[in-house]
Motif scaffolding. Structure first.
Motif, mmCIF file in Angstrom:
data_model
loop_
_atom_site.group_PDB
_atom_site.id
_atom_site.type_symbol
_atom_site.label_atom_id
_atom_site.label_comp_id
_atom_site.label_asym_id
_atom_site.label_seq_id
_atom_site.Cartn_x
_atom_site.Cartn_y
_atom_site.Cartn_z
ATOM 1 N N TYR A 28 -8.820 27.612 37.110
ATOM 2 C CA TYR A 28 -7.816 27.151 38.413
ATOM 3 C C TYR A 28 -8.615 26.221 39.347
ATOM 4 O O TYR A 28 -8.252 25.881 40.517
ATOM 5 C CB TYR A 28 -7.783 28.520 39.425
ATOM 6 C CG TYR A 28 -6.934 29.445 38.740
ATOM 7 C CD1 TYR A 28 -5.557 29.626 38.624
ATOM 8 C CD2 TYR A 28 -7.307 30.826 38.076
ATOM 9 C CE1 TYR A 28 -4.774 30.424 38.022
ATOM 10 C CE2 TYR A 28 -6.757 31.854 37.823
ATOM 11 C CZ TYR A 28 -5.308 31.544 37.462
ATOM 12 O OH TYR A 28 -4.401 32.399 36.929
ATOM 13 N N LYS A 31 -5.972 23.561 40.565
ATOM 14 C CA LYS A 31 -5.080 24.094 41.653
ATOM 15 C C LYS A 31 -5.968 24.346 42.904
ATOM 16 O O LYS A 31 -5.277 23.891 44.073
ATOM 17 C CB LYS A 31 -4.612 25.546 41.220
ATOM 18 C CG LYS A 31 -3.447 25.393 40.224
ATOM 19 C CD LYS A 31 -2.926 26.905 39.818
ATOM 20 C CE LYS A 31 -1.940 26.802 38.821
ATOM 21 N NZ LYS A 31 -1.245 28.180 38.484
ATOM 22 N N MET A 32 -7.373 24.572 42.784
ATOM 23 C CA MET A 32 -7.939 24.774 43.930
ATOM 24 C C MET A 32 -8.232 23.313 44.780
ATOM 25 O O MET A 32 -8.187 23.153 45.770
ATOM 26 C CB MET A 32 -9.456 25.313 43.638
ATOM 27 C CG MET A 32 -9.376 26.897 43.369
ATOM 28 S SD MET A 32 -10.979 27.657 43.215
ATOM 29 C CE MET A 32 -11.187 26.910 41.689
ATOM 30 N N ALA A 34 -6.299 20.800 44.464
ATOM 31 C CA ALA A 34 -4.791 20.463 44.822
ATOM 32 C C ALA A 34 -4.491 20.858 46.050
ATOM 33 O O ALA A 34 -4.162 20.558 47.290
ATOM 34 C CB ALA A 34 -3.962 20.581 43.912
ATOM 35 N N ALA A 35 -4.986 22.384 46.100
ATOM 36 C CA ALA A 35 -4.658 23.073 47.674
ATOM 37 C C ALA A 35 -5.716 22.263 48.777
ATOM 38 O O ALA A 35 -5.216 22.284 49.875
ATOM 39 C CB ALA A 35 -4.997 24.532 47.368
ATOM 40 N N LEU A 36 -6.787 22.171 48.385
ATOM 41 C CA LEU A 36 -7.684 21.609 49.247
ATOM 42 C C LEU A 36 -7.257 20.265 49.796
ATOM 43 O O LEU A 36 -7.793 19.938 50.962
ATOM 44 C CB LEU A 36 -9.279 21.584 48.723
ATOM 45 C CG LEU A 36 -9.787 22.908 48.577
ATOM 46 C CD1 LEU A 36 -11.099 22.943 47.949
ATOM 47 C CD2 LEU A 36 -10.193 23.688 49.977
ATOM 48 N N PHE A 38 -4.249 18.960 49.926
ATOM 49 C CA PHE A 38 -2.838 19.168 50.228
ATOM 50 C C PHE A 38 -2.686 18.721 51.709
ATOM 51 O O PHE A 38 -3.639 19.205 52.624
ATOM 52 C CB PHE A 38 -2.180 20.570 50.021
ATOM 53 C CG PHE A 38 -0.629 20.392 50.402
ATOM 54 C CD1 PHE A 38 0.265 19.717 49.770
ATOM 55 C CD2 PHE A 38 -0.461 21.138 51.653
ATOM 56 C CE1 PHE A 38 1.557 19.836 50.185
ATOM 57 C CE2 PHE A 38 0.736 21.074 52.153
ATOM 58 C CZ PHE A 38 1.874 20.636 51.108
ATOM 59 N N GLU A 39 -1.888 17.621 51.990
ATOM 60 C CA GLU A 39 -1.593 17.038 53.420
ATOM 61 C C GLU A 39 -0.198 17.498 53.503
ATOM 62 O O GLU A 39 0.920 16.821 52.789
ATOM 63 C CB GLU A 39 -1.748 15.893 53.624
ATOM 64 C CG GLU A 39 -3.492 15.425 53.496
ATOM 65 C CD GLU A 39 -3.453 13.869 54.035
ATOM 66 O OE1 GLU A 39 -2.491 13.210 54.385
ATOM 67 O OE2 GLU A 39 -4.733 13.416 53.646
ATOM 68 N N PRO A 40 0.305 18.405 54.421
ATOM 69 C CA PRO A 40 1.601 18.852 54.649
ATOM 70 C C PRO A 40 2.384 17.468 55.169
ATOM 71 O O PRO A 40 2.016 16.801 55.840
ATOM 72 C CB PRO A 40 1.300 19.900 55.726
ATOM 73 C CG PRO A 40 0.185 19.821 56.353
ATOM 74 C CD PRO A 40 -0.710 19.150 55.157
#
Length: 75
Positions: A28, A31-32, A34-36, A38-40
Motif C-alpha cells: 500500500y 496509496k499511502m 497519494a493520501a499524504l 492529496f490536496e483537496p
C-alpha cells in the motif's frame, strides 16, 4: 524446555507481525503516498442571485377590497 518453546513462539510471532507490517507497507505504499500528498479541491461557495418581481395589485383590483352593502350596514 518450556522456556525454550515460549521463546521460539514469541520470536516467531514477532517475526510474523513484523513481516505483516512490512508487507502492508510494500503493498500500500503508493496509496499511502497519494493520501499524504492529496490536496483537496477548493470549493467556492455558490452565489445565488434571486430577483423576485411581481405585480402589485391596486386597491380596486383586489377581490377582497370590495365592500358589500351587508357588511357596510353591519359596521
Amino acid at each position: 524446555m518450556f522456556t525454550l518453546v515460549a521463546a521460539v513462539v514469541f520470536f516467531a510471532s514477532f517475526l510474523l507481525a513484523a513481516a505483516t507490517i512490512i508487507g502492508m507497507f510494500a503493498l500500500y505504499r503508493d496509496k499511502m503516498v497519494a493520501a499524504l500528498l492529496f490536496e483537496p479541491i477548493p470549493q467556492e461557495r455558490p452565489v445565488y442571485r434571486l430577483r423576485i418581481s411581481r405585480r402589485r395589485a391596486s386597491a380596486g383590483e383586489r377581490p377582497g377590497a370590495r365592500t358589500s352593502p351587508v357588511h357596510a350596514m353591519a359596521a
